[in-house]
Design a protein around this motif. Structure first.
Motif, PDB file in Angstrom:
ATOM      1  N   VAL A  67       1.046  -7.443  -3.910  1.00 55.18           N
ATOM      2  CA  VAL A  67       1.006  -6.255  -4.766  1.00 55.18           C
ATOM      3  C   VAL A  67      -0.219  -6.365  -5.664  1.00 55.18           C
ATOM      4  N   LEU A  69       5.929   5.415  -6.804  1.00 54.87           N
ATOM      5  CA  LEU A  69       6.309   4.687  -8.004  1.00 54.87           C
ATOM      6  C   LEU A  69       7.051   5.581  -8.988  1.00 54.87           C
ATOM      7  N   SER A  91       0.825  -1.212   0.000  1.00 50.98           N
ATOM      8  CA  SER A  91       0.000   0.000   0.000  1.00 50.98           C
ATOM      9  C   SER A  91       0.858   1.260   0.000  1.00 50.98           C
ATOM     10  N   THR A  99      -1.525  -1.684  -9.043  1.00 48.89           N
ATOM     11  CA  THR A  99      -0.166  -1.196  -8.794  1.00 48.89           C
ATOM     12  C   THR A  99       0.801  -1.766  -9.826  1.00 48.89           C
ATOM     13  N   GLN A 112       0.252   0.051 -13.185  1.00 49.28           N
ATOM     14  CA  GLN A 112       0.775   1.414 -13.172  1.00 49.28           C
ATOM     15  C   GLN A 112       2.305   1.403 -13.253  1.00 49.28           C
ATOM     16  N   PHE A 162       3.191   1.839  -2.041  1.00 50.47           N
ATOM     17  CA  PHE A 162       3.551   2.177  -3.420  1.00 50.47           C
ATOM     18  C   PHE A 162       2.473   3.065  -4.032  1.00 50.47           C
ATOM     19  N   THR A 163       2.487   4.324  -3.633  1.00 55.01           N
ATOM     20  CA  THR A 163       1.572   5.312  -4.197  1.00 55.01           C
ATOM     21  C   THR A 163       2.073   5.739  -5.571  1.00 55.01           C
ATOM     22  N   THR A 164       1.269   6.504  -6.280  1.00 53.56           N
ATOM     23  CA  THR A 164       1.693   7.015  -7.583  1.00 53.56           C
ATOM     24  C   THR A 164       2.966   7.830  -7.458  1.00 53.56           C
TER      25      THR A 164
END
Length: 703
Positions: free
Chosen positions: A673, A650, A643, A677, A680, A645-647
């Motif tokens: 994952v 990343l 969680s 995610t 993206q 790994f936000t925009t």
């Protein structure tokens, strides 16, 4: 006995070959084409050197890019193109450019020799033909071109040549009696995925058509030199009908095992179809719409018979643009020393008849496994070395016996070299320092075993961050139960000792908990012990087994105490080594877990579990994992929870990997994952030209 770090004896291979060039000429340039052919006619491997017609806008057509990529030349040579345009074209092809006047004195293309040095020192019974100055362009393309002085220099050698009658330039191609054929003596491919038998390619051109002659030249340049799978022939319009017996002579070239169809591809860029069919009649060929077939059959079928068939709608490039590695090769043994000098000694598979010339050497084998194919690593092997595919390329005088002293770098040295190029400065992060030390203590692959990672986490001593997390949890639950707070305080208050627990508190099935705890002890990461609970001062204390006493005493108040027991006997507790405990508290264990999984997949790998990076523009970065993954460079981020790994995260992580110039970006989490995610991250990696590797619970945790 040599006391260096001896890795053992390994089998290696080496290939000897010429440095080959591609020639840049202006579109439609007759003089440029002739000059390029003349140069190629004096070079070992010259028949396989392509000629590239560069348009005035400087854009390199895809066809030329494919030709250069397949031919695997070392440089481009400018014949008559504007210098700035030639430099731009060379840059687009990722090659260096030199003027043709310097081809023998400077640059990568000079590492070759004259064909005389590699041809047998015995004159053939029939002298090969070569075109002379002023000859029609098709004769130049078919047989090569020499000036009168160049031809005179060869008069009393094994490469003595002659000019011929017009029809001889056509006929001699059928049995390889042209001067150009001599340039590929002791030259070929040691590896190729070329097809087996293919239709013959008969190219038809107007006598001085630059475009058709150049197209034929480049097609022949890409034909495999080690096998005659696709015979080739260049013929002029307006003449072949007068060459008596040509059709019968052609039969010898076309009478091959029936492993392909049709017999002939009749080709031309500019000759009209009607004229092609007329020439086909002269050659006694029969038109067909038969489906194309190519390959090799076992057992070998009978020979194809006249009438031989042809088609005019085929493109030979589909068979010519095949992967190959040039050079004649040999195998030899080498004693390998890690990070130190090792000696390569072998007899050349190419026999050179004179001295003073140059050649390229390409060496490959298991000692180079795991090394990234970067030139900064090649220079660790030898100062002037370069990678060519999976081979180390060396430049050398042409010799019949070779001895090279090279260094086989360790993977750690190779990783350091890559980092030195990618950043202005770098150091191990705090986690990285702990991780490197922990890797040196024990095999971190144990973290992949069922329950081991979970046992470490359960035994890790809680720190203030975890206390804050527990307090927030109680607050969120709306509970102010006094007993609950007292229990929490007793667990955390004045915490100086490392946490210790029985296997029943490891949150694992009983058998697995016991096995995991014992595995940690075997690794030296944990110790067994017992507990005293002092009745007088209330202090609970862990006593390692080796420090137990017959009559236990409380270390706090010195009062007599007793070891905790259960109905089954003495209670056994486990406690992490202080170093492992600190490393786990610092969040290092997920990094090591991921490194263990990567190394299991690719044993020839090396990783740093945390690197601080500084770049020339004063910006900084940090990679959780950086290293070499089966010969490719990898960098990325590791999280306990996916969680995180936000925009924004990343984007930042992948931008750092791109800046480091890695091949693979790693995204790893101990839990699952999610698909969104992954998608993206895949899009961001694709845009950055990186391969994405995702590791999560399914690869890291085993049931």
């Amino acid at each position: 006995m040599d006391r260096r770090d001896y890795l053992g004896q390994s089998m290696m291979q080496a290939a000897v070959l010429p440095a080959r060039a591609a020639y840049l000429v202006r579109v439609g340039s007759d003089t440029g084409f002739r000059r390029a052919v003349q140069e190629a006619s004096t070079r070992w491997g010259g028949m396989t050197e392509p000629i590239l017609a560069i348009p005035e806008n400087g854009e390199i057509p895809d066809e030329l890019r494919q030709t250069v990529a397949t031919a695997k030349v070392e440089a481009v040579v400018n014949v008559d193109v504007d210098d700035a345009l030639a430099q731009r074209a060379a840059a687009a092809l990722n090659l260096t450019c030199i003027p043709i006047t310097q081809i023998d004195q400077a640059g990568a293309a000079m590492f070759t020799c004259h064909p005389l040095h590699v041809n047998p020192p015995v004159q053939p019974s029939t002298l090969p033909v070569v075109a002379v100055e002023g000859a029609p362009l098709w004769q130049v393309a078919a047989a090569g071109l020499l000036s009168e002085d160049q031809a005179d220099e060869l008069r009393h050698t094994a490469l003595a040549v002659r000019s011929g009658l017009p029809d001889e330039y056509g006929r001699t191609q059928l049995y390889g009696a042209t001067h150009l054929q001599s340039t590929i003596a002791q030259f070929g491919e040691h590896r190729s995925n070329a097809f087996g038998s293919l239709p013959a390619a008969v190219w038809i051109t107007a006598p001085d058509d630059v475009e058709d002659c150049l197209a034929f030249w480049n097609a022949r340049a890409l034909r495999p030199a080690s096998r005659a799978g696709m015979p080739m022939l260049l013929l002029p319009t307006g003449q072949v009908q007068h060459w008596l017996g040509l059709a019968q002579q052609l039969t010898g070239m076309l009478s091959r095992p029936a492993e392909f169809a049709p017999d002939v591809m009749l080709l031309s860029r500019n000759v009209p179809q009607e004229q092609l069919h007329e020439i086909a009649k002269v050659l006694e060929l029969q038109h067909t719409e038969e489906e194309v077939r190519a390959g090799t059959e076992f057992p070998t079928p009978a020979l194809r018979q006249a009438p031989f068939t042809y088609r005019t709608d085929l493109d030979p490039r589909q068979w010519l643009l095949r992967e190959r590695e040039y050079g004649l090769s040999t195998s030899f043994d080498v004693h390998v020393f890690a990070g130190d000098a090792s000696t390569l000694r072998f007899t050349s598979p190419v026999h050179f008849h004179t001295q003073g010339s140059w050649a390229l050497i390409r060496a490959w084998g298991s000692p180079f496994d795991g090394l990234p194919r970067r030139n900064c690593v090649a220079t660790l092997v030898e100062k002037a070395a370069e990678w060519r595919g999976d081979s180390i390329q060396l430049r050398s005088h042409a010799q019949n016996e070779y001895i090279f002293s090279i260094t086989v770098p360790t993977l750690a040295q190779a990783a350091e070299a890559v980092l030195a190029v990618a950043s202005a400065r770098h150091t191990l992060s705090d986690k990285g320092k702990l991780g490197v030390a922990l890797q040196a203590q024990a095999d971190i692959a144990a973290l992949l075993e069922p329950g081991v990672y979970e046992a470490v986490i359960a035994l890790t001593t809680p720190r203030s961050k975890e206390l804050l997390k527990e307090l927030r949890k109680i607050k969120a639950e709306g509970s102010d139960d006094f007993a609950q707070l007292v229990e929490l305080a007793s667990m955390w208050g004045g915490r100086a000792e490392r946490r210790y627990r029985p296997t029943t508190k490891l949150e694992l099935p009983p058998k697995r908990a016991s096995e995991a705890a014992e595995r940690l002890c075997a690794l030296g990461w944990a110790e067994r012990g017992v507990e005293t609970n002092c009745v007088q001062c209330g202090v609970r204390t862990f006593h390692p087994f080796e420090q137990t006493q017959r009559r236990p005493v409380c270390p706090g108040c010195s009062a007599p105490s007793h070891y905790e027991t259960t109905a089954d006997g003495l209670s056994v507790f486990y406690r992490l080594d202080s170093f492992v405990d600190r490393a786990s508290d610092q969040g290092l264990l997920p990094h090591l877990l991921v490194i263990a999984a990567l190394t299991e997949r690719e044993p020839n790998s090396y990783f740093l579990p945390g690197v601080n990076l500084w770049f020339a523009d004063q910006t900084r970065g940090e990679a959780d994992v950086f290293g070499l993954y089966g010969g490719r460079v990898l960098s990325g981020e590791v999280k306990t929870s996916a969680s995180q790994f936000t925009t924004e995260q990343l984007t930042h992580d992948i931008a750092l990997s791109a800046r480091l110039g890695v091949d693979i970006h790693l995204l790893a989490a101990v839990d699952t994952v999610l698909r969104a995610t992954r998608e993206q991250a895949a899009k961001l990696c694709s845009d950055a030209g990186l391969e994405l590797l995702v590791l999560d619970k399914s690869e890291l945790r085993r049931s």
